[in-house]
Write a protein that holds these residues in place. Structure first.
Motif, PDB file in Angstrom:
ATOM      1  N   ALA A  15       0.802  -1.106  -0.109  1.00  0.00           N
ATOM      2  CA  ALA A  15       0.091  -0.064   0.129  1.00  0.00           C
ATOM      3  C   ALA A  15       0.965   1.215  -0.277  1.00  0.00           C
ATOM      4  CB  ALA A  15      -0.913   0.027   1.346  1.00  0.00           C
ATOM      5  N   ALA A  74       0.894   1.991  -5.361  1.00  0.00           N
ATOM      6  CA  ALA A  74      -0.187   1.625  -4.980  1.00  0.00           C
ATOM      7  C   ALA A  74      -1.433   2.650  -5.094  1.00  0.00           C
ATOM      8  CB  ALA A  74      -0.074   0.583  -3.700  1.00  0.00           C
ATOM      9  N   GLN A  75      -1.074   3.593  -4.313  1.00  0.00           N
ATOM     10  CA  GLN A  75      -1.908   4.605  -3.875  1.00  0.00           C
ATOM     11  C   GLN A  75      -2.426   5.193  -5.609  1.00  0.00           C
ATOM     12  OE1 GLN A  75      -0.730   7.799  -1.699  1.00  0.00           O
ATOM     13  NE2 GLN A  75      -2.706   8.206  -0.737  1.00  0.00           N
ATOM     14  N   ALA A  96      -4.418   2.388  -7.576  1.00  0.00           N
ATOM     15  CA  ALA A  96      -5.553   2.017  -7.290  1.00  0.00           C
ATOM     16  C   ALA A  96      -6.663   3.185  -7.833  1.00  0.00           C
ATOM     17  CB  ALA A  96      -5.864   2.143  -5.715  1.00  0.00           C
ATOM     18  N   ILE A 132      -7.016  -3.724  -1.383  1.00  0.00           N
ATOM     19  CA  ILE A 132      -5.665  -3.306  -1.003  1.00  0.00           C
ATOM     20  C   ILE A 132      -5.175  -4.355  -0.067  1.00  0.00           C
ATOM     21  CG2 ILE A 132      -4.205  -1.516  -0.052  1.00  0.00           C
ATOM     22  CD1 ILE A 132      -5.203  -0.857  -2.962  1.00  0.00           C
ATOM     23  N   ALA A 183      -2.396   1.255   4.676  1.00  0.00           N
ATOM     24  CA  ALA A 183      -3.546   0.472   4.251  1.00  0.00           C
ATOM     25  C   ALA A 183      -4.745   1.044   5.224  1.00  0.00           C
ATOM     26  CB  ALA A 183      -3.552  -0.849   4.390  1.00  0.00           C
ATOM     27  N   PHE A 241      -6.827   5.373   0.799  1.00  0.00           N
ATOM     28  CA  PHE A 241      -7.350   4.519  -0.267  1.00  0.00           C
ATOM     29  C   PHE A 241      -8.865   4.855  -0.280  1.00  0.00           C
ATOM     30  CE2 PHE A 241      -3.128   2.612   0.200  1.00  0.00           C
ATOM     31  CZ  PHE A 241      -2.965   2.458  -1.067  1.00  0.00           C
ATOM     32  N   ALA A 280     -10.932   2.621  -2.795  1.00  0.00           N
ATOM     33  CA  ALA A 280     -10.662   0.998  -2.711  1.00  0.00           C
ATOM     34  C   ALA A 280     -12.075   0.531  -2.287  1.00  0.00           C
ATOM     35  CB  ALA A 280      -9.601   0.670  -1.780  1.00  0.00           C
ATOM     36  N   ILE A 328     -10.007  -3.044   1.885  1.00  0.00           N
ATOM     37  CA  ILE A 328      -8.706  -2.781   2.267  1.00  0.00           C
ATOM     38  C   ILE A 328      -8.605  -3.784   3.305  1.00  0.00           C
ATOM     39  CG2 ILE A 328      -7.188  -1.099   3.662  1.00  0.00           C
ATOM     40  CD1 ILE A 328      -9.098   1.214   2.355  1.00  0.00           C
TER      41      ILE A 328
END
Length: 363
Positions: free
Chosen positions: A201, A205-206, A209, A221, A229, A234, A237, A240
């Motif tokens: 995360a 990744a941020q 996503a 995530i 996370a 996020f 998402a 999570i």
């Protein structure tokens, strides 16, 4: 499509009424396919698109009476050659649209969409069947059923079961169909739900996503750091998962043939641990961030553990299509482009020389 259901559930939870516009059939150069959906809110703002321009303007106008009657309406829209030319198309076409009121205060309606959301989350194929009026005039709200291979949700009805069985037999060829006898029903197939599992995360990744949600993937995530996370980082998402470690990943997430696994953890050891687990699944895509040197070392360790060259050839590493990316946002675009390529059936291709290891220090 699965993103539309997410919006429906959010609005139902907030007790917001809406009208859902669905393209039932099309001919000619109509811009979107049958089954495409758009939500129209009470203030006439929209979520999703059924093609834009005059078609959407007409759907929004028609929705006003649907909000008043709290029912259904079937409308035909003819796009003339002049209209099509203005919209950038070669010629016109005909579109049949179902506009359906969704009542946030109707317990059965809410339960139906909650069930649909649950099935999508689990990657379970289903058929949604809606009773629609024979006429094109507004009617009372239609009954609705959800049918899976193992279950039936709604008031027991043998005709509905027959319809569900017949359309399940042609899942791959038919997505939406009208059945008409004494009553008229719209049957829609929802199958092949795609999910992206992002393991790690960090900053890449941020950024990634955000893209996967806009691309319509159910986005999950996973990380062992709650400070990374979390919903604040996020917001986009769908799920999570904060895990104690990356061991036993399958105990925490669902991986199926429509899963895209993107490994972005903060260290080589964690990446290798995750990779060893997901190689035992039937995921559609497996990508791992890192350099050619990291790839060689990790693959060597996996071969010692009994994995084969055929196993490691499934992995996209270094991850992403090479556009000489430098920043987390740019590399997220590289990865998104690659999974789109796989999504569209282009399969494995020669790996790029993209070295993403330098980004790991930011995670």
């Amino acid at each position: 499509m699965q993103d539309i259901f997410g919006h429906i559930l959010e609005m139902l939870n907030c007790r917001q009424e809406m009208v859902m516009a669905t393209i039932v059939s099309k001919s000619g150069s109509a811009p979107r396919e049958a089954g495409t959906k758009m939500l129209i809110k009470k203030d006439f703002s929209t979520v999703g698109t059924i093609g834009g321009g005059l078609l959407e303007a007409a759907a929004i106008e028609w929705s006003s009476s649907v909000f008043d009657t709290k029912g259904l309406v079937v409308k035909d829209f003819a796009l003339s050659n002049v209209d099509a030319s203005a919209a950038g198309m070669v010629c016109g076409g005909d579109v049949k649209i179902l506009l359906e009121y969704i009542d946030p205060f109707d317990e059965n309606v809410v339960k139906n969409y909650e069930k649909a959301g649950e099935l999508i989350k689990n990657g379970t194929d289903f058929v949604m069947i809606t009773k629609v009026p024979h006429t094109k005039d507004c009617s009372s709200a239609g009954a609705k059923w959800i049918c899976t291979d193992a279950g039936f949700h709604g008031i027991e009805n043998e005709e509905i079961k027959r319809i569900a069985k017949s359309i399940r037999e042609v899942y791959n060829n038919v997505k939406i169909k009208i059945f008409s006898d004494k009553e008229q029903y719209l049957a829609e197939v929802f199958s092949g739900f795609e999910r992206v599992l992002i393991v790690g995360a960090g900053h890449v990744a941020q950024q990634f996503a955000e893209l996967t949600k806009n691309l319509g993937f159910y986005t999950v995530i996973v990380d062992d750091r709650v400070e990374f996370a979390n919903p604040e980082r996020f917001r986009m998402a769908d799920e999570i998962k904060v895990v104690s470690s990356f061991d036993n990943l399958s105990d925490n997430v669902t991986i199926n043939p429509n899963s895209y696994i993107v490994i972005l953890t903060r260290g080589h050891c964690s990446d290798k641990l995750v990779l060893a687990q997901v190689l035992k699944t039937d995921a559609k895509y497996i990508g791992m961030i890192g350099s050619q040197r990291k790839k060689t070392h990790t693959y060597g360790e996996l071969l010692k553990e009994g994995f084969t060259t055929e196993d490691t050839e499934r992995v996209y590493c270094p991850i992403g299509i090479d556009i000489n990316a430098q920043t987390p946002a740019e590399i997220a675009i590289c990865i998104a482009a690659e999974i789109i390529k796989v999504r569209r059936g282009m399969g494995l291709s020669p790996r790029s020389n993209l070295d993403t290891a330098k980004l790991l220090k930011n995670d």
